[in-house]
Scaffold this motif. Structure first.
Motif, short mmCIF file in Angstrom:
data_model
loop_
_atom_site.label_atom_id
_atom_site.label_comp_id
_atom_site.label_asym_id
_atom_site.label_seq_id
_atom_site.Cartn_x
_atom_site.Cartn_y
_atom_site.Cartn_z
N THR A 156 0.09 -4.58 -5.85
CA THR A 156 -0.08 -5.31 -4.61
C THR A 156 -1.11 -4.60 -3.72
O THR A 156 -1.36 -3.41 -3.89
CB THR A 156 1.24 -5.42 -3.82
OG1 THR A 156 1.66 -4.11 -3.44
CG2 THR A 156 2.33 -6.08 -4.65
N ARG A 157 -1.64 -5.35 -2.76
CA ARG A 157 -2.60 -4.75 -1.85
C ARG A 157 -1.91 -3.76 -0.92
O ARG A 157 -2.48 -2.75 -0.53
CB ARG A 157 -3.30 -5.84 -1.04
CG ARG A 157 -4.39 -5.27 -0.17
CD ARG A 157 -5.24 -6.34 0.42
NE ARG A 157 -6.16 -5.76 1.39
CZ ARG A 157 -6.93 -6.47 2.17
NH1 ARG A 157 -6.91 -7.79 2.11
NH2 ARG A 157 -7.73 -5.89 3.03
N SER A 158 -0.67 -4.05 -0.57
CA SER A 158 0.04 -3.12 0.30
C SER A 158 0.30 -1.79 -0.41
O SER A 158 0.28 -0.73 0.22
CB SER A 158 1.35 -3.73 0.81
OG SER A 158 2.20 -4.04 -0.26
N LEU A 159 0.53 -1.81 -1.72
CA LEU A 159 0.66 -0.55 -2.48
C LEU A 159 -0.65 0.22 -2.49
O LEU A 159 -0.68 1.44 -2.40
CB LEU A 159 1.10 -0.83 -3.91
CG LEU A 159 2.57 -1.12 -4.15
CD1 LEU A 159 2.81 -1.46 -5.60
CD2 LEU A 159 3.42 0.06 -3.74
N ALA A 160 -1.77 -0.52 -2.60
CA ALA A 160 -3.09 0.12 -2.58
C ALA A 160 -3.34 0.76 -1.22
O ALA A 160 -3.83 1.90 -1.14
CB ALA A 160 -4.17 -0.89 -2.90
N ALA A 161 -3.00 0.06 -0.14
CA ALA A 161 -3.19 0.60 1.20
C ALA A 161 -2.29 1.81 1.43
O ALA A 161 -2.70 2.81 2.02
CB ALA A 161 -2.92 -0.48 2.25
N CYS A 216 -3.76 4.81 -0.20
CA CYS A 216 -4.87 5.35 0.60
C CYS A 216 -4.34 6.17 1.77
O CYS A 216 -4.82 7.28 2.03
CB CYS A 216 -5.74 4.21 1.13
SG CYS A 216 -6.68 3.36 -0.14
N ARG A 217 -3.35 5.64 2.46
CA ARG A 217 -2.79 6.35 3.62
C ARG A 217 -2.12 7.65 3.21
O ARG A 217 -2.13 8.62 3.95
CB ARG A 217 -1.80 5.46 4.36
CG ARG A 217 -2.46 4.41 5.23
CD ARG A 217 -1.45 3.74 6.15
NE ARG A 217 -0.40 3.05 5.42
CZ ARG A 217 -0.47 1.80 4.99
NH1 ARG A 217 -1.56 1.10 5.20
NH2 ARG A 217 0.54 1.25 4.34
N VAL A 235 -9.86 8.81 1.53
CA VAL A 235 -10.32 7.66 2.30
C VAL A 235 -9.14 6.89 2.88
O VAL A 235 -8.02 6.96 2.38
CB VAL A 235 -11.18 6.71 1.44
CG1 VAL A 235 -12.47 7.38 1.03
CG2 VAL A 235 -10.42 6.23 0.23
N LYS A 236 -9.44 6.14 3.94
CA LYS A 236 -8.47 5.24 4.54
C LYS A 236 -8.60 3.88 3.86
O LYS A 236 -9.61 3.61 3.18
CB LYS A 236 -8.75 5.11 6.03
CG LYS A 236 -8.48 6.39 6.79
CD LYS A 236 -8.70 6.17 8.27
CE LYS A 236 -8.39 7.44 9.04
NZ LYS A 236 -8.59 7.25 10.48
N PRO A 237 -7.64 2.98 4.05
CA PRO A 237 -7.68 1.68 3.38
C PRO A 237 -8.93 0.85 3.70
O PRO A 237 -9.36 0.06 2.87
CB PRO A 237 -6.43 0.96 3.87
CG PRO A 237 -5.51 2.05 4.28
CD PRO A 237 -6.36 3.17 4.76
N ALA A 238 -9.52 1.02 4.86
CA ALA A 238 -10.67 0.20 5.25
C ALA A 238 -12.00 0.80 4.82
O ALA A 238 -13.05 0.25 5.15
CB ALA A 238 -10.67 -0.01 6.77
N ARG A 292 -10.96 7.84 -7.52
CA ARG A 292 -9.85 8.52 -8.17
C ARG A 292 -8.57 8.05 -7.51
O ARG A 292 -8.42 8.14 -6.29
CB ARG A 292 -9.97 10.04 -8.02
CG ARG A 292 -11.10 10.62 -8.82
CD ARG A 292 -11.23 12.12 -8.56
NE ARG A 292 -12.25 12.68 -9.41
CZ ARG A 292 -11.99 13.36 -10.52
NH1 ARG A 292 -10.75 13.58 -10.89
NH2 ARG A 292 -12.99 13.84 -11.24
N LEU A 293 -7.65 7.55 -8.31
CA LEU A 293 -6.39 7.00 -7.81
C LEU A 293 -5.24 7.64 -8.55
O LEU A 293 -5.19 7.60 -9.79
CB LEU A 293 -6.36 5.48 -8.02
CG LEU A 293 -5.04 4.76 -7.81
CD1 LEU A 293 -4.68 4.75 -6.34
CD2 LEU A 293 -5.12 3.35 -8.34
N ARG A 294 -4.34 8.28 -7.80
CA ARG A 294 -3.11 8.81 -8.39
C ARG A 294 -2.05 7.75 -8.21
O ARG A 294 -1.68 7.41 -7.09
CB ARG A 294 -2.69 10.09 -7.68
CG ARG A 294 -2.89 11.30 -8.49
CD ARG A 294 -2.36 12.51 -7.83
NE ARG A 294 -2.21 12.32 -6.40
CZ ARG A 294 -1.90 13.25 -5.54
NH1 ARG A 294 -1.68 14.44 -5.94
NH2 ARG A 294 -1.79 12.99 -4.26
#
Length: 127
Positions: free
Chosen positions: A22-27, A30-31, A42-45, A55-57
């Motif tokens: 989901t996009r909320s999981l992605a945001a 980031c947070r 980085v921040k979500p925006a 790079r995504l954990r």
């Protein structure tokens, strides 16, 4: 649906290419600091461009992808695979789960002795 020039939000892109559910999981990732673009948290925006390294954990492993195409809306799996180059290390092999002892149908509840044997087989028993 797709654009080869410009920028896109990192949380939207991660969700669009199906790296998160989901996009909320992605945001949230980031947070929490689990997303890095070109080595920086980085921040979500944050704006992502073609050629950036992301790079995504997530889910216990690190995904390293290079953005090859920007998408703003969620796309199918075949199209999503074309939007990035995956440089991630291979996932670790799954630990083989030992088979639990199957009990015959109709034997009733396990006795205390049976329970101890089951726990010992599962590795939870007190030696």
């Amino acid at each position: 649906m797709a654009s080869d020039e410009g920028t896109t939000r990192i949380d939207s892109w991660i969700w669009s290419v199906r790296l998160t559910k989901t996009r909320s999981l992605a945001a949230a990732a980031c947070r929490a600091g689990h997303v890095r673009v070109n080595g920086e948290r980085v921040k979500p925006a944050h704006a992502v461009r073609s050629g950036d390294e992301v790079r995504l954990r997530h889910a216990g492993r690190e995904r390293i992808v290079v953005v090859s195409r920007l998408v703003r809306k969620r796309v199918g799996a075949a199209v999503a695979a074309e939007c990035f180059v995956d440089n991630s290390p291979p996932p670790p092999p799954r630990e083989e789960i030992p088979l639990m002892g199957l009990r015959d149908r109709g034997t009733g509840r396990p006795t205390k002795r049976d329970r101890r044997e089951i726990d010992q087989l599962r590795g939870r028993g007190i030696d």
